[in-house]
Scaffold this motif. Sequence first.
Motif, PDB file in Angstrom:
ATOM      1  N   GLU A  87     -19.614 -14.045 -32.164  1.00 31.47           N
ATOM      2  CA  GLU A  87     -20.736 -14.818 -31.632  1.00 31.47           C
ATOM      3  C   GLU A  87     -22.056 -14.248 -32.136  1.00 31.47           C
ATOM      4  N   GLU A  88     -22.067 -12.934 -32.351  1.00 29.38           N
ATOM      5  CA  GLU A  88     -23.297 -12.268 -32.791  1.00 29.38           C
ATOM      6  C   GLU A  88     -22.936 -10.991 -33.525  1.00 29.38           C
ATOM      7  N   VAL A  89     -23.700 -10.701 -34.575  1.00 27.99           N
ATOM      8  CA  VAL A  89     -23.571  -9.448 -35.301  1.00 27.99           C
ATOM      9  C   VAL A  89     -24.906  -8.729 -35.209  1.00 27.99           C
ATOM     10  N   THR A  90     -24.866  -7.451 -34.818  1.00 27.10           N
ATOM     11  CA  THR A  90     -26.079  -6.644 -34.700  1.00 27.10           C
ATOM     12  C   THR A  90     -25.965  -5.456 -35.638  1.00 27.10           C
ATOM     13  N   ILE A  91     -26.967  -5.281 -36.481  1.00 27.34           N
ATOM     14  CA  ILE A  91     -27.034  -4.135 -37.381  1.00 27.34           C
ATOM     15  C   ILE A  91     -28.081  -3.185 -36.808  1.00 27.34           C
ATOM     16  N   SER A  92     -27.691  -1.909 -36.653  1.00 23.40           N
ATOM     17  CA  SER A  92     -28.581  -0.912 -36.043  1.00 23.40           C
ATOM     18  C   SER A  92     -28.722   0.299 -36.945  1.00 23.40           C
ATOM     19  N   LEU A  93     -29.803   1.007 -36.747  1.00 24.31           N
ATOM     20  CA  LEU A  93     -30.041   2.265 -37.446  1.00 24.31           C
ATOM     21  C   LEU A  93     -29.717   3.392 -36.470  1.00 24.31           C
ATOM     22  N   ASP A  94     -28.722   4.203 -36.816  1.00 21.48           N
ATOM     23  CA  ASP A  94     -28.292   5.293 -35.941  1.00 21.48           C
ATOM     24  C   ASP A  94     -29.261   6.466 -36.016  1.00 21.48           C
ATOM     25  N   GLU A  95     -29.044   7.446 -35.147  1.00 22.83           N
ATOM     26  CA  GLU A  95     -29.899   8.635 -35.109  1.00 22.83           C
ATOM     27  C   GLU A  95     -29.914   9.379 -36.437  1.00 22.83           C
ATOM     28  N   ASP A  96     -28.786   9.369 -37.138  1.00 19.01           N
ATOM     29  CA  ASP A  96     -28.710  10.058 -38.435  1.00 19.01           C
ATOM     30  C   ASP A  96     -29.185   9.171 -39.590  1.00 19.01           C
ATOM     31  N   ARG A  97     -29.837   8.058 -39.247  1.00 20.26           N
ATOM     32  CA  ARG A  97     -30.438   7.111 -40.199  1.00 20.26           C
ATOM     33  C   ARG A  97     -29.392   6.343 -41.010  1.00 20.26           C
ATOM     34  N   SER A  98     -28.180   6.236 -40.478  1.00 19.14           N
ATOM     35  CA  SER A  98     -27.159   5.413 -41.120  1.00 19.14           C
ATOM     36  C   SER A  98     -27.049   4.091 -40.360  1.00 19.14           C
ATOM     37  N   LEU A  99     -26.569   3.084 -41.049  1.00 19.44           N
ATOM     38  CA  LEU A  99     -26.432   1.772 -40.438  1.00 19.44           C
ATOM     39  C   LEU A  99     -25.107   1.670 -39.681  1.00 19.44           C
ATOM     40  N   SER A 100     -25.147   0.983 -38.575  1.00 22.60           N
ATOM     41  CA  SER A 100     -23.917   0.661 -37.853  1.00 22.60           C
ATOM     42  C   SER A 100     -23.984  -0.814 -37.475  1.00 22.60           C
ATOM     43  N   ALA A 101     -22.827  -1.397 -37.256  1.00 25.85           N
ATOM     44  CA  ALA A 101     -22.744  -2.817 -36.921  1.00 25.85           C
ATOM     45  C   ALA A 101     -21.942  -2.983 -35.644  1.00 25.85           C
ATOM     46  N   THR A 102     -22.378  -3.911 -34.825  1.00 26.33           N
ATOM     47  CA  THR A 102     -21.669  -4.280 -33.609  1.00 26.33           C
ATOM     48  C   THR A 102     -21.396  -5.772 -33.688  1.00 26.33           C
ATOM     49  N   ILE A 103     -20.146  -6.143 -33.409  1.00 30.58           N
ATOM     50  CA  ILE A 103     -19.766  -7.553 -33.440  1.00 30.58           C
ATOM     51  C   ILE A 103     -19.410  -7.976 -32.023  1.00 30.58           C
ATOM     52  N   ASP A 104     -20.144  -8.965 -31.505  1.00 30.02           N
ATOM     53  CA  ASP A 104     -19.815  -9.541 -30.205  1.00 30.02           C
ATOM     54  C   ASP A 104     -18.817 -10.664 -30.429  1.00 30.02           C
ATOM     55  N   ARG A 105     -17.685 -10.566 -29.749  1.00 27.59           N
ATOM     56  CA  ARG A 105     -16.599 -11.532 -29.912  1.00 27.59           C
ATOM     57  C   ARG A 105     -16.607 -12.545 -28.775  1.00 27.59           C
ATOM     58  N   PRO A 106     -16.171 -13.762 -29.037  1.00 29.45           N
ATOM     59  CA  PRO A 106     -16.052 -14.751 -27.954  1.00 29.45           C
ATOM     60  C   PRO A 106     -14.918 -14.344 -27.011  1.00 29.45           C
ATOM     61  N   ALA A 107     -15.070 -14.694 -25.763  1.00 28.28           N
ATOM     62  CA  ALA A 107     -14.017 -14.412 -24.785  1.00 28.28           C
ATOM     63  C   ALA A 107     -12.814 -15.303 -25.084  1.00 28.28           C
ATOM     64  N   ARG A 108     -11.631 -14.770 -24.903  1.00 29.93           N
ATOM     65  CA  ARG A 108     -10.410 -15.543 -25.117  1.00 29.93           C
ATOM     66  C   ARG A 108      -9.856 -15.974 -23.773  1.00 29.93           C
ATOM     67  N   THR A 109      -9.438 -17.221 -23.742  1.00 28.98           N
ATOM     68  CA  THR A 109      -8.810 -17.730 -22.520  1.00 28.98           C
ATOM     69  C   THR A 109      -7.360 -17.255 -22.474  1.00 28.98           C
ATOM     70  N   ALA A 110      -6.760 -17.374 -21.306  1.00 29.70           N
ATOM     71  CA  ALA A 110      -5.351 -17.014 -21.160  1.00 29.70           C
ATOM     72  C   ALA A 110      -4.483 -17.873 -22.072  1.00 29.70           C
ATOM     73  N   ASP A 111      -4.827 -19.148 -22.231  1.00 30.34           N
ATOM     74  CA  ASP A 111      -4.072 -20.047 -23.114  1.00 30.34           C
ATOM     75  C   ASP A 111      -4.132 -19.572 -24.565  1.00 30.34           C
ATOM     76  N   GLN A 112      -5.302 -19.117 -25.007  1.00 24.02           N
ATOM     77  CA  GLN A 112      -5.434 -18.632 -26.375  1.00 24.02           C
ATOM     78  C   GLN A 112      -4.612 -17.362 -26.585  1.00 24.02           C
ATOM     79  N   ARG A 113      -4.645 -16.469 -25.620  1.00 28.63           N
ATOM     80  CA  ARG A 113      -3.860 -15.239 -25.739  1.00 28.63           C
ATOM     81  C   ARG A 113      -2.366 -15.555 -25.768  1.00 28.63           C
TER      82      ARG A 113
END
Length: 125
Positions: A87-113
């Motif tokens: 749903e969203e990708v976030t690119i961040s600068l860590d304390e050591d000045r390296s890039l990190s990425a966080t991916i927000d995933r959509p919630a899965r319904t019980a039917d999908q699982r």
Amino acid sequence: MVRDPIASKSDPSAEEICSALDDPDCREIIRHLDEPMTASELTNRCDIPQSTLYRKLELLTESTLIEESTEIRRDGHHASKYSIAFEEVTISLDEDRSLSATIDRPARTADQRLADLWSEVRKET
């Protein structure tokens, strides 16, 4: 093969995610994936040659931005379907000045699982 980004053992690096998102063909694929589609369906909707499309789908699945699932057909000719896995990708600068990425995933319904579980069971039998 079914590739589930949520069940993935390792997260892709920020570089892998940025590489996929920097690719115009990958962005074109993401734009057209408003519902799960096969590679053939994507070829018809995108202006991307099929051989290139498969390489881009591989890049997107490896970066866990899309997921691949198997559509079970009665005739035995199963098909891979691709869908957006974020749903969203976030690119961040860590304390050591390296890039990190966080991916927000959509919630899965019980039917999908449950459908995912059955897809895996059928693949093994």
